[in-house]
Write a protein that holds these residues in place. Structure first.
Motif, mmCIF file in Angstrom:
data_model
loop_
_atom_site.group_PDB
_atom_site.id
_atom_site.type_symbol
_atom_site.label_atom_id
_atom_site.label_comp_id
_atom_site.label_asym_id
_atom_site.label_seq_id
_atom_site.Cartn_x
_atom_site.Cartn_y
_atom_site.Cartn_z
ATOM 1 N N MET A 1 -5.725 13.843 -2.744
ATOM 2 C CA MET A 1 -4.691 13.847 -1.703
ATOM 3 C C MET A 1 -5.347 14.077 -0.342
ATOM 4 S SD MET A 1 -1.120 15.976 -1.779
ATOM 5 C CE MET A 1 -1.598 17.619 -1.296
ATOM 6 N N PRO B 1 -4.613 14.058 4.166
ATOM 7 C CA PRO B 1 -3.485 14.318 5.069
ATOM 8 C C PRO B 1 -2.960 13.105 5.826
ATOM 9 C CG PRO B 1 -5.521 15.153 6.013
ATOM 10 C CD PRO B 1 -5.857 14.674 4.634
ATOM 11 N N THR B 2 -3.782 12.071 6.004
ATOM 12 C CA THR B 2 -3.308 10.893 6.742
ATOM 13 C C THR B 2 -3.576 9.638 5.922
ATOM 14 O OG1 THR B 2 -5.420 10.425 7.837
ATOM 15 C CG2 THR B 2 -3.939 11.975 8.951
ATOM 16 N N GLU B 3 -2.799 8.593 6.214
ATOM 17 C CA GLU B 3 -2.955 7.347 5.469
ATOM 18 C C GLU B 3 -4.315 6.712 5.745
ATOM 19 O OE1 GLU B 3 -0.147 3.482 4.650
ATOM 20 O OE2 GLU B 3 0.729 5.461 4.870
ATOM 21 N N ALA C 1 -6.815 8.637 3.668
ATOM 22 C CA ALA C 1 -6.595 8.329 2.252
ATOM 23 C C ALA C 1 -7.130 6.924 1.936
ATOM 24 C CB ALA C 1 -5.107 8.425 1.927
ATOM 25 N N THR D 1 1.110 6.017 -1.123
ATOM 26 C CA THR D 1 1.396 6.597 0.198
ATOM 27 C C THR D 1 2.838 6.241 0.542
ATOM 28 O OG1 THR D 1 0.804 4.639 1.469
ATOM 29 C CG2 THR D 1 -0.986 6.172 0.965
ATOM 30 N N THR E 1 -1.517 10.105 0.061
ATOM 31 C CA THR E 1 -1.181 11.163 1.013
ATOM 32 C C THR E 1 -0.292 12.165 0.279
ATOM 33 O OG1 THR E 1 0.701 9.856 1.707
ATOM 34 C CG2 THR E 1 -1.315 9.631 3.013
ATOM 35 N N HIS E 2 0.525 12.938 1.028
ATOM 36 C CA HIS E 2 1.416 13.907 0.381
ATOM 37 C C HIS E 2 2.424 13.220 -0.540
ATOM 38 C CE1 HIS E 2 3.329 12.683 4.136
ATOM 39 N NE2 HIS E 2 4.455 12.756 3.461
#
Length: 697
Positions: free
Chosen positions: A328, A330-332, A335, A357, A383-384
């Motif tokens: 995982m 934090p940003t696309e 990722a 994502t 991502t998340h």
């Protein structure tokens, strides 16, 4: 760190709460609750900002301009004057016959009553030279009877709000201090020598005697302050030690690498040799995940040190053992950077990598979810979105969280809960390109095993950092022309996407237009967080492919963009960025064999913090030194991200100044847990309350 009550509220707390609930709350009570002052212990730990000396009266003749004093005198005259604006002017005379003028620009009828001619008043404030001799503007005052006793201790001035008068707060704190459960929790001999009991320390800090050293109080160096700091640090160390103990009781799938397994095939297929540091940390991780206890490890390495390949090796071990791995970021953009590398390394070995994502929609999303749920995908990158409710895993044994400080506590807790499988916990590997200074590692990361990649791969060139004022902008554009003419690529980073009334900054869109006009014939791209994912991907593809020479971007390129041909990084309004962020951005260049430069453009005037940041950037490229200076400048909050649920990390102690107390707390914590577990738990409850869980995330 937010102070909390002892394990259970005292009977007086409970009675007060019942009585309060029965009647409407006054404005001061509501203000106290907003400040978190609900219980006796909260009030007892609400310490003064500063102190006023009302223990003595100074003759008016001895008062000096700019030095706060308390004087006493009889009101000779009080009248409302209009010169140039309406004001109340009072003249008082002390027993020696010396006069002082009091001036009130804002006043009420009650003021005029207090200053009736002939009334004896005590006044405190800073005198200044006035047209008619010494005067005080808006002093504090009270009417007194002749011979009225003076204060026996210094008067505390507390952090408060406009709706919370100091007099009300002082009274509430004095009452709470008498009731609060401040009994000694720690066994005799465990508190450092020379420090007073807790109740005595707090009484002293709320009501210091007249001869107290104000310097020692304000610098938090007095033994009473030291006792509070030690208590807080000990609670935090105990919480971390408890987290370690609890984790040792949990079970995780043992993920062991077999001879000739996937990780060996991956090593053989890589187009480069691992550095010694990469080999060492990969072995540390392999040993950890081979145990049946959940790994809780932080992999730290400077920008460009090669953490992704270490993560890939750990994933290969997990997949070879019949389990899945999730990564995982934090940003696309970050990722996707991981995804591209991992697909390139792992898919030739027969491992399917799924991609999840927010921008993956419809049929494509359904396929990725099915691949994760069925176990067809050995590795899931995203991502998340990876922790959303609808995402299911077949057998997930290893979770990797990149740039962990960018994720909130709740997200990390969610990840752990989601991955639980048949009573097993996942192994957790967190990665960070922001190295953790030693004092922080000893405190807030004390429950983590720490692996450090402390060497850069060969071929990386050092980046030269230059600091220029905004007036040199044209020179910088000229340098861009030279770089582009030689076939190199350039980043130009702006801090905002659109105009802000609060910050007079050029936005990325304007800068893109200006640079496009200044550099005809050069393809200038624009990248910011509000662009649709497809548009972002198209821009990045042009830049990474080499056809776009200049990329104007916001901090979406902070991490995860790897273009070896990029040799120049310009950061506009560099004074607006944090030190670790500047270091991350600088790490986007110097990734190939070409000599690289990072230009920090600033707008004057610079604050002291701004100067310190830019000086640090110019003086060192060492991520550990940058991290140490960042901790010095800003404190520990940024390193922790939301690990502490958005609250200040330490309320009383300071990791830099109080390292000796931290060492003592660190030594005592395991002994206390072993020999006096009840006392240890009571200490954590008193100081951390519900916040302890967040330290374990």
């Amino acid at each position: 760190m937010p102070a909390s009550s002892a394990a259970a509220p005292s009977p007086t707390d409970a009675a007060a709460a019942t009585a309060t609930a029965a009647r409407p709350k006054s404005a001061p009570q509501k203000s106290m609750e907003k400040l978190g002052l609900r219980r006796d212990i909260d009030l007892a730990l609400h310490l003064p900002l500063r102190y006023e000396d009302e223990t003595r009266v100074v003759p008016i003749a001895a008062a000096r301009p700019g030095v706060a004093v308390q004087v006493e005198g009889v009101v000779r005259e009080a009248q409302v004057e209009f010169r140039p604006r309406r004001q109340l002017v009072v003249r008082i005379e002390d027993s020696a016959g010396d006069e002082l003028v009091l001036r009130f620009l804002h006043f009420y009828p009650s003021h005029q009553k207090s200053f009736a001619p002939g009334q004896l008043v005590r006044v405190r404030g800073e005198p200044r030279g006035g047209f008619f001799g010494l005067e005080m503007v808006h002093p504090t005052f009270k009417a007194v009877q002749p011979g009225a006793p003076l204060a026996a201790s210094l008067t505390p001035v507390y952090p408060a709000s406009a709706q919370l008068p100091q007099a009300y707060l002082r009274k509430a704190i004095a009452a709470a201090l008498a009731r609060a459960p401040l009994h000694e929790l720690l066994p005799p001999g465990s508190v450092p020598r020379g420090l007073p009991p807790l109740r005595e320390a707090l009484n002293y800090l709320h009501h210091p005697p007249p001869d107290a050293s104000l310097a020692a109080l304000e610098e938090h160096a007095h033994p009473a302050w030291q006792r509070l700091k030690f208590e807080e640090l000990l609670a935090q160390q105990l919480s971390q030690a408890q987290a370690r103990q609890e984790r040792e009781l949990l079970r995780a799938p043992p993920l062991r690498a077999g001879a000739g397994g996937l990780h060996e095939k991956l090593l053989a297929a890589l187009p480069f040799q691992l550095t010694g540091a990469q080999q060492r940390v990969a072995e540390e991780i392999a040993q950890d995940i081979g145990r049946g206890v959940p790994m809780h490890r932080l992999l730290q390495g400077d920008v460009g040190s090669g953490k992704t390949v270490v993560a890939a090796l750990a994933a290969a071990v997990a997949i070879d053992a019949g389990w899945q791995c999730a990564l995982m970021a934090p940003t696309e953009i970050l990722a996707e950077q991981h995804f591209r590398k991992l697909v390139g390394w792992l898919e030739p070995l027969g491992i399917r990598v799924a991609w999840l994502t927010g921008s993956v929609k419809g049929k494509a999303r359904k396929q990725q979810l099915e691949a994760a749920a069925s176990g067809e995908a050995g590795l899931i990158v995203g991502t998340h979105a990876v922790i959303e409710d609808k995402v299911r895993f077949a057998r997930l044994g290893l979770a990797i969280v990149d740039e962990q400080h960018r994720f909130g506590v709740q997200q990390r807790l969610e990840l752990r809960r989601k991955l639980a499988h048949d009573g097993l916990e996942p192994h957790l590997l967190m990665m960070s390109a922001t190295p953790i200074p030693r004092t922080l590692a000893m405190s807030y990361f004390a429950d983590l095993a720490l692996s450090t990649i402390d060497e850069l791969p060969p071929g990386r060139t050092p980046v030269v950092t230059k600091v220029f004022g905004d007036a040199r902008r044209e020179d910088v554009i000229e340098r861009i022309r030279d770089e582009v003419a030689q076939g190199r690529q350039v980043y130009w980073v702006c801090p905002l996407v659109e105009e802000s009334e609060a910050l007079d900054l050029q936005n990325a869109t304007d800068t893109h237009a200006q640079l496009s006009a200044a550099l005809p014939g050069v393809m200038v791209g624009l990248l910011h967080g509000r662009m649709p994912a497809a548009e972002k991907a198209a821009v990045m593809s042009l830049f990474t492919g080499g056809s776009m020479c200049l990329l104007v971007a916001t901090t979406v390129i902070e991490v995860g963009v790897d273009v070896p041909n990029a040799s120049l990084m310009v950061i506009e309004h560099a004074e607006r960025f944090g030190l670790s962020q500047l270091h991350q951005l600088r790490g986007r260049v110097g990734r190939g064999a070409v000599a690289s430069v990072c230009v920090l453009l600033y707008t004057a005037p610079l604050s002291e913090t701004g100067k310190a940041r830019l000086r640090a950037m110019a003086e060192t490229t060492d991520g550990f030194e940058i991290a140490r200076r960042d901790l010095e400048i800003r404190g520990p909050g940024e390193f922790m991200g939301a690990r502490q649920s958005g609250s200040a990390l330490l309320r009383f102690a300071d990791l830099q100044e109080d390292s000796a107390l931290l060492q003592q707390a660190r030594a005592l914590a395991p002994r206390l847990l072993l020999e006096q577990p009840a006392a240890a738990q009571a200490q954590v409850d008193r100081w951390l309350g519900g916040k302890a869980e967040f330290l374990k995330a």
